[in-house]
Design a protein around this motif. Sequence first.
Motif, short mmCIF file in Angstrom:
data_model
loop_
_atom_site.label_atom_id
_atom_site.label_comp_id
_atom_site.label_asym_id
_atom_site.label_seq_id
_atom_site.Cartn_x
_atom_site.Cartn_y
_atom_site.Cartn_z
N ASP A 152 1.80 17.54 42.28
CA ASP A 152 2.39 16.61 43.25
C ASP A 152 3.86 16.42 42.93
OD1 ASP A 152 2.27 13.40 41.95
OD2 ASP A 152 1.24 15.03 40.93
N LEU A 153 4.62 16.12 43.98
CA LEU A 153 6.07 16.01 43.91
C LEU A 153 6.46 14.54 43.89
CD1 LEU A 153 8.35 18.20 43.97
CD2 LEU A 153 8.61 17.66 46.40
N ASN A 154 7.45 14.19 43.04
CA ASN A 154 7.81 12.79 42.84
C ASN A 154 9.33 12.58 42.93
OD1 ASN A 154 5.12 11.40 41.69
ND2 ASN A 154 5.25 13.52 40.99
N PRO A 155 9.89 12.68 44.13
CA PRO A 155 11.33 12.52 44.28
C PRO A 155 11.76 11.06 44.26
CG PRO A 155 10.35 12.93 46.41
CD PRO A 155 9.24 13.02 45.41
N ALA A 156 12.90 10.80 43.59
CA ALA A 156 13.52 9.49 43.68
C ALA A 156 14.32 9.38 44.97
CB ALA A 156 14.42 9.25 42.48
N ILE A 157 14.89 10.50 45.39
CA ILE A 157 15.65 10.59 46.64
C ILE A 157 14.95 11.65 47.49
CG2 ILE A 157 17.89 11.12 47.69
CD1 ILE A 157 19.13 10.32 44.94
N PHE A 194 -2.01 7.03 44.23
CA PHE A 194 -1.60 5.78 44.87
C PHE A 194 -1.60 4.68 43.82
CE2 PHE A 194 -2.29 1.92 47.38
CZ PHE A 194 -1.36 2.08 48.39
N ILE A 195 -0.61 3.80 43.89
CA ILE A 195 -0.48 2.71 42.92
C ILE A 195 -0.89 1.41 43.60
CG2 ILE A 195 1.07 1.56 41.30
CD1 ILE A 195 2.93 3.99 41.50
N PRO A 196 -2.12 0.97 43.40
CA PRO A 196 -2.61 -0.20 44.14
C PRO A 196 -1.76 -1.45 43.96
CG PRO A 196 -4.44 0.96 43.11
CD PRO A 196 -3.19 1.58 42.58
N HIS A 197 -1.32 -1.72 42.75
CA HIS A 197 -0.59 -2.97 42.54
C HIS A 197 0.81 -2.93 43.15
CE1 HIS A 197 0.65 -0.67 38.89
NE2 HIS A 197 1.80 -1.30 39.07
N ARG A 198 1.29 -1.75 43.52
CA ARG A 198 2.57 -1.63 44.23
C ARG A 198 2.37 -1.37 45.72
NH1 ARG A 198 6.44 -3.86 41.04
NH2 ARG A 198 6.47 -2.93 38.97
N GLY A 199 1.16 -1.01 46.09
CA GLY A 199 0.87 -0.76 47.50
C GLY A 199 1.59 0.47 48.04
N ARG A 200 1.80 1.47 47.19
CA ARG A 200 2.52 2.66 47.62
C ARG A 200 2.12 3.85 46.75
NH1 ARG A 200 8.48 3.77 45.96
NH2 ARG A 200 7.51 5.83 46.11
N ALA A 201 2.39 5.05 47.27
CA ALA A 201 2.18 6.27 46.49
C ALA A 201 3.29 6.42 45.47
CB ALA A 201 2.15 7.48 47.42
N ARG A 202 3.02 7.17 44.41
CA ARG A 202 4.06 7.37 43.40
C ARG A 202 5.03 8.48 43.80
NH1 ARG A 202 1.30 10.36 38.12
NH2 ARG A 202 1.33 12.47 38.97
N ARG A 259 11.17 6.19 38.18
CA ARG A 259 10.44 6.57 36.96
C ARG A 259 9.56 5.43 36.46
NH1 ARG A 259 15.03 9.58 33.25
NH2 ARG A 259 15.08 11.60 34.37
N GLY A 260 9.98 4.21 36.70
CA GLY A 260 9.13 3.09 36.32
C GLY A 260 7.78 3.14 37.02
N LEU A 261 7.80 3.52 38.30
CA LEU A 261 6.54 3.68 39.04
C LEU A 261 5.68 4.75 38.39
CD1 LEU A 261 7.74 3.70 42.77
CD2 LEU A 261 6.45 1.89 41.62
N TYR A 262 6.31 5.86 38.02
CA TYR A 262 5.58 6.97 37.41
C TYR A 262 4.91 6.51 36.11
CZ TYR A 262 4.47 11.84 36.57
OH TYR A 262 3.77 13.03 36.39
N ALA A 263 5.66 5.77 35.29
CA ALA A 263 5.12 5.29 34.02
C ALA A 263 3.97 4.33 34.24
CB ALA A 263 6.23 4.62 33.21
N GLU A 264 4.10 3.43 35.21
CA GLU A 264 3.03 2.48 35.50
C GLU A 264 1.75 3.22 35.88
OE1 GLU A 264 4.23 -0.36 38.43
OE2 GLU A 264 5.97 -1.00 37.29
N TYR A 265 1.87 4.19 36.76
CA TYR A 265 0.68 4.92 37.20
C TYR A 265 0.00 5.61 36.02
CZ TYR A 265 -2.46 8.13 39.44
OH TYR A 265 -3.60 8.82 39.79
N ASN A 266 0.79 6.33 35.22
CA ASN A 266 0.19 7.13 34.15
C ASN A 266 -0.46 6.26 33.08
OD1 ASN A 266 1.41 9.26 35.58
ND2 ASN A 266 1.66 10.42 33.69
#
Length: 297
Positions: A152-157, A194-202, A259-266
């Motif tokens: 999966d792809l995880n762009p900041a921009i 998907f990150i439930p506590h953020r309500g969004r995909a990573r 990247r904070g989102l990525y860390a939370e998910y993992n």
Amino acid sequence: MTEQFDDRKARASAWFRTLRDDIVAAFHALEDSQTDGPLSDWPAGRFEVSETKRASDDGTDAGGGEMSVMRGGRVFEKVGVNISTVHGKLGERAQAAMAARKGIPGMADDPRFWASGISLVAHMQNPHVPAVHMNTRMFWTPHAWWFGGGSDLNPAIEYDEDTQHFHAEQKAHLDPHGDHLYPELKAWADEYFFIPHRGRARGVGGIFMDDRNTGEWEADFALTQDIGRAFLPAYIPIVEKRRKTGWTDADKDAQLVHRGLYAEYNLVYDRGTKFGLETGHDANAVLMSLPPLAKWV
């Protein structure tokens, strides 16, 4: 089933190593070819390879692997490409988790397991180049076997054309195995990453599968190989397109927040992280996926 699968285990483990070698070579080539643009005056990055071990309860050999990590390159800020082949007996918590997910009978009576796979996470210097994740694996017990993984792809921009290219390559590699597979595995990735506590995909998704056992080992192994083969043609052109783009402080800030989102998910949701830690694999290898720097607002 044990003797029947000895050759298959060896083939799967060898494939994950071959895929690792191909990816490492391609990433070294990207570092070498960054001869103009941002950070081109830096030394080209190189992977450092270290051995990893799985800790067993009784001190016997429980397998391990190799952790290949590059830090501070021209293109890659931190990237890890790990392979492992581990075995032993599942602890009680891992047994319960496996039994609940896969409905495997007999785990309490014979908790032996074998697992092999490749895991990749890349965090990039340039905020316009997306982070990426890929892994594939085979798991065996005396009672069942299965494959899993995806990318999966995880762009900041985000760039729509990059997302379209990444998904198109996944589809092209999956379609020979059945035109139903890409939409199924894409939907699975959308749900899983998907990150439930953020309500969004990573990120912008990709493909994902788990517990893959159609009863046809060769077919499932071939699919797993093609998921791995899809990675470089899906990702390298995106890196080449974006790596020389200039960036601002605001761009870098957006990258660190993402990247904070990525860390939370993992750390909170990822099954692979939980399984690796619960089964005693090298913690540094398991947590290789974490970014070198991140930010929370």
